[in-house]
Design a protein around this motif. Sequence first.
Motif, PDB file in Angstrom:
ATOM      1  N   THR A 134       0.811  -1.224   0.000  1.00 43.35           N
ATOM      2  CA  THR A 134       0.000   0.000   0.000  1.00 43.35           C
ATOM      3  C   THR A 134       0.843   1.271   0.000  1.00 43.35           C
ATOM      4  N   MET A 154      -3.030   0.965   6.174  1.00 44.73           N
ATOM      5  CA  MET A 154      -3.503   2.250   5.670  1.00 44.73           C
ATOM      6  C   MET A 154      -3.160   3.405   6.605  1.00 44.73           C
ATOM      7  N   LYS A 173      -3.260  -5.580  -1.040  1.00 41.29           N
ATOM      8  CA  LYS A 173      -3.324  -4.313  -1.782  1.00 41.29           C
ATOM      9  C   LYS A 173      -4.415  -3.394  -1.266  1.00 41.29           C
ATOM     10  N   GLY A 223      -5.166  -2.983   1.741  1.00 41.82           N
ATOM     11  CA  GLY A 223      -4.778  -2.498   3.056  1.00 41.82           C
ATOM     12  C   GLY A 223      -5.161  -3.412   4.203  1.00 41.82           C
TER      13      GLY A 223
END
Length: 159
Positions: A46, A60, A136, A138
């Motif tokens: 990410t 994230m 991908k 998060g």
Amino acid sequence: AVVSTQSTGYPPQPQYPPRPPMCPPNRAPPQGLAHGMRVHFRCNKTHKNLRLMSGGVNGMGGKGKYATFQVHVLGPGQYAFQNADGGWLAVKGSRCTGTNSYRDPDSFFLLHLNQEDGSISLECQSVPGWFIAIKKDGSSKIIFADRKPSTHFFPEILA
């Protein structure tokens, strides 16, 4: 007997091995993380930081209290990570989570240095052979293999 009169350099100079390259600023030293360091773990998938909030782990994070971890060295290669909010990174069963318990065995990790890209992988000691991974989107998971890019984190040392 013939004695050479050419100078060989006196006194003889010792031959030292070449210096190792200096670690780039804000990157973990090659031997790993030291006790008391504060770090962010940038996720390979990410490009954001690993964070622990409300008992959940995801990839994230920004640079706040949920994504800032203090390193606790428990033994050779054995670590625990506490975020600035007081939670401990942990793996319970098959999910990445947090715990508020100090010295909870589910919060102990082995650190693996990935020589190819300078990243680290975190192996859960409560489930040996399994690593924290970030997808991908998060979200977090644990997977059996440290060679996957989703298990690679780039530690950024904070002052």
